[in-house]
Design a protein around this motif. Structure first.
Motif, PDB file in Angstrom:
ATOM      1  N   MET A  53       0.860  -1.186   0.000  1.00  0.00           N
ATOM      2  CA  MET A  53       0.000   0.000   0.000  1.00  0.00           C
ATOM      3  C   MET A  53       0.895   1.234   0.000  1.00  0.00           C
ATOM      4  N   ASP A  54       0.930   1.936  -1.115  1.00  0.00           N
ATOM      5  CA  ASP A  54       1.765   3.124  -1.205  1.00  0.00           C
ATOM      6  C   ASP A  54       1.227   4.234  -0.302  1.00  0.00           C
ATOM      7  N   PRO A  55       2.104   4.927   0.424  1.00  0.00           N
ATOM      8  CA  PRO A  55       1.643   5.999   1.320  1.00  0.00           C
ATOM      9  C   PRO A  55       1.200   7.238   0.550  1.00  0.00           C
ATOM     10  N   CYS A  56       0.133   7.855   0.998  1.00  0.00           N
ATOM     11  CA  CYS A  56      -0.347   9.091   0.380  1.00  0.00           C
ATOM     12  C   CYS A  56       0.273  10.294   1.085  1.00  0.00           C
ATOM     13  N   GLU A  57      -0.084  11.483   0.632  1.00  0.00           N
ATOM     14  CA  GLU A  57       0.490  12.700   1.217  1.00  0.00           C
ATOM     15  C   GLU A  57       0.183  12.808   2.708  1.00  0.00           C
ATOM     16  N   ILE A  58      -1.084  12.612   3.078  1.00  0.00           N
ATOM     17  CA  ILE A  58      -1.441  12.736   4.489  1.00  0.00           C
ATOM     18  C   ILE A  58      -0.816  11.605   5.300  1.00  0.00           C
ATOM     19  N   CYS A  59      -0.665  10.427   4.679  1.00  0.00           N
ATOM     20  CA  CYS A  59      -0.026   9.303   5.367  1.00  0.00           C
ATOM     21  C   CYS A  59       1.396   9.662   5.810  1.00  0.00           C
ATOM     22  N   VAL A  60       2.157  10.311   4.929  1.00  0.00           N
ATOM     23  CA  VAL A  60       3.536  10.640   5.287  1.00  0.00           C
ATOM     24  C   VAL A  60       3.572  11.757   6.335  1.00  0.00           C
ATOM     25  N   TYR A  61       2.562  12.626   6.340  1.00  0.00           N
ATOM     26  CA  TYR A  61       2.488  13.627   7.402  1.00  0.00           C
ATOM     27  C   TYR A  61       2.235  12.951   8.754  1.00  0.00           C
ATOM     28  N   ILE A  62       1.367  11.939   8.746  1.00  0.00           N
ATOM     29  CA  ILE A  62       1.098  11.191   9.973  1.00  0.00           C
ATOM     30  C   ILE A  62       2.370  10.495  10.449  1.00  0.00           C
ATOM     31  N   ARG A  63       3.123   9.934   9.512  1.00  0.00           N
ATOM     32  CA  ARG A  63       4.399   9.307   9.876  1.00  0.00           C
ATOM     33  C   ARG A  63       5.358  10.339  10.471  1.00  0.00           C
ATOM     34  N   PHE A  64       5.351  11.544   9.913  1.00  0.00           N
ATOM     35  CA  PHE A  64       6.212  12.606  10.439  1.00  0.00           C
ATOM     36  C   PHE A  64       5.850  12.919  11.887  1.00  0.00           C
ATOM     37  N   SER A  65       4.561  12.987  12.172  1.00  0.00           N
ATOM     38  CA  SER A  65       4.141  13.279  13.551  1.00  0.00           C
ATOM     39  C   SER A  65       4.571  12.155  14.493  1.00  0.00           C
ATOM     40  N   GLN A  66       4.509  10.916  14.016  1.00  0.00           N
ATOM     41  CA  GLN A  66       4.948   9.789  14.845  1.00  0.00           C
ATOM     42  C   GLN A  66       6.452   9.834  15.070  1.00  0.00           C
ATOM     43  N   MET A  67       7.184  10.291  14.067  1.00  0.00           N
ATOM     44  CA  MET A  67       8.628  10.466  14.229  1.00  0.00           C
ATOM     45  C   MET A  67       8.918  11.542  15.281  1.00  0.00           C
ATOM     46  N   PRO A 144       6.727  20.622   7.994  1.00  0.00           N
ATOM     47  CA  PRO A 144       7.007  21.797   8.827  1.00  0.00           C
ATOM     48  C   PRO A 144       8.471  22.213   8.742  1.00  0.00           C
ATOM     49  N   LEU A 145       8.682  23.521   8.800  1.00  0.00           N
ATOM     50  CA  LEU A 145      10.016  24.130   8.734  1.00  0.00           C
ATOM     51  C   LEU A 145      10.696  23.880   7.390  1.00  0.00           C
ATOM     52  N   GLY A 146       9.911  23.433   6.404  1.00  0.00           N
ATOM     53  CA  GLY A 146      10.480  23.175   5.087  1.00  0.00           C
ATOM     54  C   GLY A 146      11.425  21.993   5.042  1.00  0.00           C
ATOM     55  N   LEU A 147      11.330  21.092   6.015  1.00  0.00           N
ATOM     56  CA  LEU A 147      12.226  19.942   6.061  1.00  0.00           C
ATOM     57  C   LEU A 147      11.986  19.036   4.853  1.00  0.00           C
ATOM     58  N   PRO A 148      13.027  18.713   4.094  1.00  0.00           N
ATOM     59  CA  PRO A 148      12.860  17.839   2.915  1.00  0.00           C
ATOM     60  C   PRO A 148      12.899  16.362   3.306  1.00  0.00           C
ATOM     61  N   MET A 149      11.964  15.947   4.151  1.00  0.00           N
ATOM     62  CA  MET A 149      11.961  14.578   4.646  1.00  0.00           C
ATOM     63  C   MET A 149      11.848  13.568   3.515  1.00  0.00           C
ATOM     64  N   HIS A 150      11.090  13.922   2.472  1.00  0.00           N
ATOM     65  CA  HIS A 150      10.898  13.006   1.343  1.00  0.00           C
ATOM     66  C   HIS A 150      12.164  12.854   0.503  1.00  0.00           C
ATOM     67  N   GLU A 151      13.092  13.798   0.632  1.00  0.00           N
ATOM     68  CA  GLU A 151      14.375  13.685  -0.061  1.00  0.00           C
ATOM     69  C   GLU A 151      15.395  12.937   0.805  1.00  0.00           C
ATOM     70  N   TRP A 152      15.337  13.168   2.108  1.00  0.00           N
ATOM     71  CA  TRP A 152      16.256  12.488   3.013  1.00  0.00           C
ATOM     72  C   TRP A 152      15.901  11.007   3.171  1.00  0.00           C
ATOM     73  N   PHE A 153      14.607  10.741   3.337  1.00  0.00           N
ATOM     74  CA  PHE A 153      14.129   9.375   3.569  1.00  0.00           C
ATOM     75  C   PHE A 153      12.954   9.080   2.625  1.00  0.00           C
ATOM     76  N   PRO A 154      13.230   8.848   1.354  1.00  0.00           N
ATOM     77  CA  PRO A 154      12.154   8.705   0.374  1.00  0.00           C
ATOM     78  C   PRO A 154      11.234   7.512   0.618  1.00  0.00           C
ATOM     79  N   TYR A 155      11.775   6.394   1.080  1.00  0.00           N
ATOM     80  CA  TYR A 155      10.910   5.226   1.303  1.00  0.00           C
ATOM     81  C   TYR A 155       9.860   5.523   2.370  1.00  0.00           C
ATOM     82  N   GLU A 156      10.242   6.271   3.384  1.00  0.00           N
ATOM     83  CA  GLU A 156       9.349   6.584   4.492  1.00  0.00           C
ATOM     84  C   GLU A 156       8.436   7.766   4.197  1.00  0.00           C
ATOM     85  N   PHE A 157       8.955   8.788   3.511  1.00  0.00           N
ATOM     86  CA  PHE A 157       8.221  10.050   3.444  1.00  0.00           C
ATOM     87  C   PHE A 157       7.867  10.534   2.036  1.00  0.00           C
ATOM     88  N   GLN A 158       8.154   9.763   1.011  1.00  0.00           N
ATOM     89  CA  GLN A 158       7.762  10.179  -0.341  1.00  0.00           C
ATOM     90  C   GLN A 158       6.376   9.614  -0.671  1.00  0.00           C
TER      91      GLN A 158
END
Length: 204
Positions: A53-67, A144-158
């Motif tokens: 199940m590929d993560p959607c935009e809101i899914c990766v935001y939820i993962r960010f909050s859990q991080m 938040p803060l313009g963090l490029p999480m999807h570039e740093w950790f693409p599997y988790e946050f893209q």
């Protein structure tokens, strides 16, 4: 008498002093971090890898909050009695649980509207009368803060999935609803220990 039984007795007899004592113990904050880590690994291992199940935009935001919850617990666990670390950790934890709850509610709404739209279209209904697509979301997340999480950790946050399009359910609840339950538990646990810390500060 077991440690758990004694803890509950202490809590019922003197709630705030007991909570003030608990929030100064490292195990409590490591438990919070561990719970957040479990959710993150579940999303990556079970949903994304096993169920594909590929993560959607809101899914990766939820993962960010859990991080954020994970790191908040680790920050406090460095030295639970340190007021500065406690303030930073609690501020990060409260931001994460409140924002995570908001994102989870948004995802649940998109899930409902997307599946309602599918039902209307299956019956030959009108796309525009049904309110358009419920699953529209971006593949370019803004953290938040313009963090490029999807570039740093693409599997988790893209994000590569469509918001609200998942069909997974367990005991009649979907993934977004379980996220809401998880954040409700985080809030229910975080509120009393925060009250215990405030009580401790007032009595110093």
């Amino acid at each position: 008498m077991s440690v758990i039984s004694k803890g509950w007795q202490d809590l019922s007899r003197s709630p705030l002093p007991t909570l003030a004592q608990w929030q100064n113990q490292r195990w409590l904050w490591l438990l919070m971090s561990g719970a957040a880590l479990f959710l993150i690994l579940s999303a990556m291992g079970y949903f994304q890898w096993f169920l594909e199940m590929d993560p959607c935009e809101i899914c990766v935001y939820i993962r960010f909050s859990q991080m954020c919850i994970l790191f908040a617990g680790l920050i406090i666990a460095i030295q639970p009695g340190n007021p500065l670390l406690k303030l930073i950790g609690l501020a990060l934890a409260w931001y994460a649980v409140v924002q995570g709850m908001i994102w989870s509610i948004d995802l649940a709404g998109l899930h409902d509207s997307s599946h309602a739209l599918d039902a209307v279209m299956a019956e030959g209904g009108d796309l525009f009368a049904a309110g358009g697509g419920g699953g529209a979301c971006s593949t370019e997340p803004t953290f938040p803060l313009g963090l490029p999480m999807h570039e740093w950790f693409p599997y988790e946050f893209q994000p590569s999935g469509i918001c609200g399009e998942d069909d997974w359910s367990l005991l009649g609840l979907n993934m977004a609803q379980y996220c809401i339950i998880a954040y409700a538990i985080f809030i229910a646990a975080l509120a009393p220990v925060t009250a215990g810390w405030i009580h401790q500060l007032r009595n110093k």
